[in-house]
Design a protein around this motif. Structure first.
Motif, PDB file in Angstrom:
ATOM      1  N   PHE A  39      14.647  46.681   3.041  1.00  0.00           N
ATOM      2  CA  PHE A  39      13.853  47.467   3.993  1.00  0.00           C
ATOM      3  C   PHE A  39      12.206  47.242   4.098  1.00  0.00           C
ATOM      4  O   PHE A  39      11.540  46.705   3.046  1.00  0.00           O
ATOM      5  CB  PHE A  39      13.701  49.121   3.913  1.00  0.00           C
ATOM      6  N   CYS A  40      11.677  47.537   5.172  1.00  0.00           N
ATOM      7  CA  CYS A  40      10.243  46.950   5.489  1.00  0.00           C
ATOM      8  C   CYS A  40       9.295  48.124   5.945  1.00  0.00           C
ATOM      9  O   CYS A  40       9.697  49.114   6.727  1.00  0.00           O
ATOM     10  CB  CYS A  40      10.153  45.755   6.434  1.00  0.00           C
ATOM     11  N   ARG A  41       8.031  47.764   5.995  1.00  0.00           N
ATOM     12  CA  ARG A  41       7.087  48.488   6.819  1.00  0.00           C
ATOM     13  C   ARG A  41       7.066  47.995   7.970  1.00  0.00           C
ATOM     14  O   ARG A  41       7.248  46.827   8.266  1.00  0.00           O
ATOM     15  CB  ARG A  41       5.615  48.408   6.160  1.00  0.00           C
ATOM     16  N   SER A  43       4.803  46.952   9.906  1.00  0.00           N
ATOM     17  CA  SER A  43       3.831  45.638  10.205  1.00  0.00           C
ATOM     18  C   SER A  43       4.384  44.548   9.382  1.00  0.00           C
ATOM     19  O   SER A  43       3.765  43.363   9.545  1.00  0.00           O
ATOM     20  CB  SER A  43       2.445  46.005   9.666  1.00  0.00           C
ATOM     21  N   CYS A  44       5.492  44.391   8.882  1.00  0.00           N
ATOM     22  CA  CYS A  44       5.949  43.360   8.036  1.00  0.00           C
ATOM     23  C   CYS A  44       5.984  42.125   8.979  1.00  0.00           C
ATOM     24  O   CYS A  44       6.400  42.140  10.014  1.00  0.00           O
ATOM     25  CB  CYS A  44       7.559  43.475   7.504  1.00  0.00           C
ATOM     26  N   PRO A  45       5.411  40.922   8.189  1.00  0.00           N
ATOM     27  CA  PRO A  45       5.753  39.744   9.111  1.00  0.00           C
ATOM     28  C   PRO A  45       7.178  39.046   9.168  1.00  0.00           C
ATOM     29  O   PRO A  45       6.985  38.145   9.908  1.00  0.00           O
ATOM     30  CB  PRO A  45       4.518  38.956   8.154  1.00  0.00           C
ATOM     31  N   SER A  46       8.019  39.746   8.748  1.00  0.00           N
ATOM     32  CA  SER A  46       9.342  39.145   8.428  1.00  0.00           C
ATOM     33  C   SER A  46      10.028  38.813  10.047  1.00  0.00           C
ATOM     34  O   SER A  46       9.409  39.694  10.960  1.00  0.00           O
ATOM     35  CB  SER A  46      10.153  39.772   7.498  1.00  0.00           C
ATOM     36  N   ARG A  47      10.975  38.065  10.091  1.00  0.00           N
ATOM     37  CA  ARG A  47      11.680  37.892  11.445  1.00  0.00           C
ATOM     38  C   ARG A  47      12.212  39.246  11.668  1.00  0.00           C
ATOM     39  O   ARG A  47      12.909  39.695  10.884  1.00  0.00           O
ATOM     40  CB  ARG A  47      12.692  36.884  11.333  1.00  0.00           C
ATOM     41  N   PRO A  70      13.379  46.941  -1.657  1.00  0.00           N
ATOM     42  CA  PRO A  70      12.258  46.804  -0.723  1.00  0.00           C
ATOM     43  C   PRO A  70      11.769  45.288  -0.609  1.00  0.00           C
ATOM     44  O   PRO A  70      12.292  44.660  -1.541  1.00  0.00           O
ATOM     45  CB  PRO A  70      11.062  47.379  -1.773  1.00  0.00           C
ATOM     46  N   CYS A  71      11.331  45.050   0.436  1.00  0.00           N
ATOM     47  CA  CYS A  71      11.120  43.630   0.822  1.00  0.00           C
ATOM     48  C   CYS A  71       9.919  43.083  -0.009  1.00  0.00           C
ATOM     49  O   CYS A  71       8.925  43.879  -0.666  1.00  0.00           O
ATOM     50  CB  CYS A  71      10.560  43.577   2.386  1.00  0.00           C
ATOM     51  N   ALA A  72      10.129  41.895  -0.220  1.00  0.00           N
ATOM     52  CA  ALA A  72       9.159  41.286  -1.214  1.00  0.00           C
ATOM     53  C   ALA A  72       7.837  40.631  -0.356  1.00  0.00           C
ATOM     54  O   ALA A  72       6.909  40.477  -1.121  1.00  0.00           O
ATOM     55  CB  ALA A  72       9.733  40.024  -1.798  1.00  0.00           C
ATOM     56  N   ARG A  73       7.989  40.684   1.049  1.00  0.00           N
ATOM     57  CA  ARG A  73       6.734  40.265   1.712  1.00  0.00           C
ATOM     58  C   ARG A  73       5.882  41.379   2.062  1.00  0.00           C
ATOM     59  O   ARG A  73       4.759  41.515   1.732  1.00  0.00           O
ATOM     60  CB  ARG A  73       7.152  39.807   2.957  1.00  0.00           C
ATOM     61  N   CYS A  74       6.469  42.585   2.506  1.00  0.00           N
ATOM     62  CA  CYS A  74       5.477  43.655   2.974  1.00  0.00           C
ATOM     63  C   CYS A  74       5.302  44.725   1.846  1.00  0.00           C
ATOM     64  O   CYS A  74       4.664  45.618   1.628  1.00  0.00           O
ATOM     65  CB  CYS A  74       5.909  44.259   4.166  1.00  0.00           C
ATOM     66  N   ARG A  75       6.251  44.530   0.691  1.00  0.00           N
ATOM     67  CA  ARG A  75       6.216  45.503  -0.362  1.00  0.00           C
ATOM     68  C   ARG A  75       5.926  46.887  -0.108  1.00  0.00           C
ATOM     69  O   ARG A  75       5.125  47.524  -0.354  1.00  0.00           O
ATOM     70  CB  ARG A  75       5.133  45.034  -1.371  1.00  0.00           C
TER      71      ARG A  75
HETATM   72 ZN   LIG Z   1       8.861  43.567   4.800  1.00  0.00          ZN
END
Ligand SMILES: [Zn+2]
Length: 351
Positions: A39-41, A43-47, A70-75
């Motif tokens: 799961f992400c925010r 605004s997450c940059p992921s695809r 939790p996503c490792a990119r948008c944390r």
């Molecule tokens: Zn994310």
């Protein structure tokens, strides 16, 4: 269904925000991807996944409990970004001058969608943004009158349309005319940012009577209960006691404080008060089982009743109901969400 629709914006609106990576929606909801389990925010940059593979949750806790990571990119659990930048900025703006009115037009000029502000405040603080600033102005006027200021000055200084409008708003909120503020008492409400999300704190002149994570669905009911129980109006306002609490909580979360030094008041039934007193005897870094807590209050067979009283605790962390777990080591319940209970026990080195 992933969550109660009333806690979330409309689905098309959320899909739009996710596709646009709209940072102004961060904090309003989280999206989870069923194919990856993450799961992400917004605004997450992921695809982006296909819409049919998306689920939406109002809080990180609910996404976690639905089994997403939790996503490792948008944390999305990252403490530094618990409140989105725009909401943090808005709160700072109100606090910088609590006497000023902030209109929807002001929000738009700052690039903030008034609907987003209304929804975010409603969920995090139990009232809309406009209700919050109105109440904050009243709280500040209340303090000014109590300190000996005149009613007309209070109304003018607090940006009210007219003295009569001020009197009416005051009477409605406090249940007494503004003049009564000189002798009256109120419960001051403040919001405290913590690494586990914002908490609502309430204090009378002498003692803390509420500390609760604000994404609890129960918060609004709890505020009503507080108002009735103490027979006092609730007004957003600061106080030395609340400032002390804020500092002590920051030390606690930094593992630099084990005990709190803030007076508490928690009226309840005789049994509840015995349970809450026993909770305060559980040492930092330790846990008790519900059965141990029942023995500590002299009612060894009343494990269920003890559990209920534990769950009705109004002062989280300081009355450490999170230190009670199941006999088999399971976490048991926690009103603020099990992930918070776990993080609190980790903070104390007890998990
Ligand atoms: Zn994310």
């Amino acid at each position: 269904m992933s969550a109660q629709p009333c806690d979330l914006p409309a689905r098309p609106e959320m899909l739009r925000a996710v596709l646009d990576r709209d940072g102004s929606c961060d904090g309003l909801f989280y999206f989870a991807v069923t194919t990856t389990g993450i799961f992400c925010r917004p605004s997450c940059p992921s695809r982006r996944p296909r819409p049919e593979h998306m689920e939406f949750y109002p809080t990180p806790g609910e996404a976690l409990f639905a089994g997403f990571r939790p996503c490792a990119r948008c944390r999305p659990l990252d403490p530094q970004t618990g409140a989105p930048d725009w909401a943090r900025g808005l709160i700072e703006r109100v606090e910088a001058d609590p006497t000023r009115r902030v209109t929807d037009g002001d929000l738009r000029r700052d690039g903030i969608d008034p609907t987003a502000a209304r929804r975010y405040f409603k969920r995090e603080f139990g009232m809309t943004f406009q209700a919050y600033t109105r109440a904050r102005r009243l709280g500040s006027a209340f303090a000014a009158i109590k300190a000996g200021g005149s009613l007309d000055d209070a109304s003018l200084d607090h940006d009210w349309e007219s003295p009569s409008g001020f009197r009416e708003a005051f009477r409605k909120a406090v249940g007494a005319p503004p003049g009564a503020a000189r002798s009256a008492e109120c419960i001051r409400l403040a919001w405290i940012d913590t690494p586990l999300g914002p908490m609502a704190a309430g204090a009378t002149e002498k003692a803390l009577c509420l500390l609760e994570f604000t994404d609890r669905r129960m918060l609004e009911a709890q505020l009503d209960d507080l108002r009735r129980r103490f027979g006092l109006p609730l007004l957003p306002a600061e106080s030395p006691l609340l400032a002390d609490l804020r500092g002590q909580l920051a030390e606690y979360f930094a593992s630099r404080r084990r005990q709190f030094d803030v007076p508490l008041t928690c009226p309840g039934t005789e049994f509840q008060m015995r349970v809450w007193a026993a909770l305060q005897r559980i040492p930092y870094g330790e846990t008790w089982s519900y059965a141990e807590l029942a023995r500590a209050v002299g009612r060894p067979t009343a494990v269920r009743a003890v559990g209920n009283a534990n769950g009705l605790n109004r002062i989280a962390i300081l009355i450490p109901c999170h230190r009670v777990i199941q006999a088999d080591g399971g976490l048991g319940g926690y009103g603020g969400g099990l992930w918070r209970k776990l993080r609190l026990l980790e903070t104390e080195g007890a998990a």
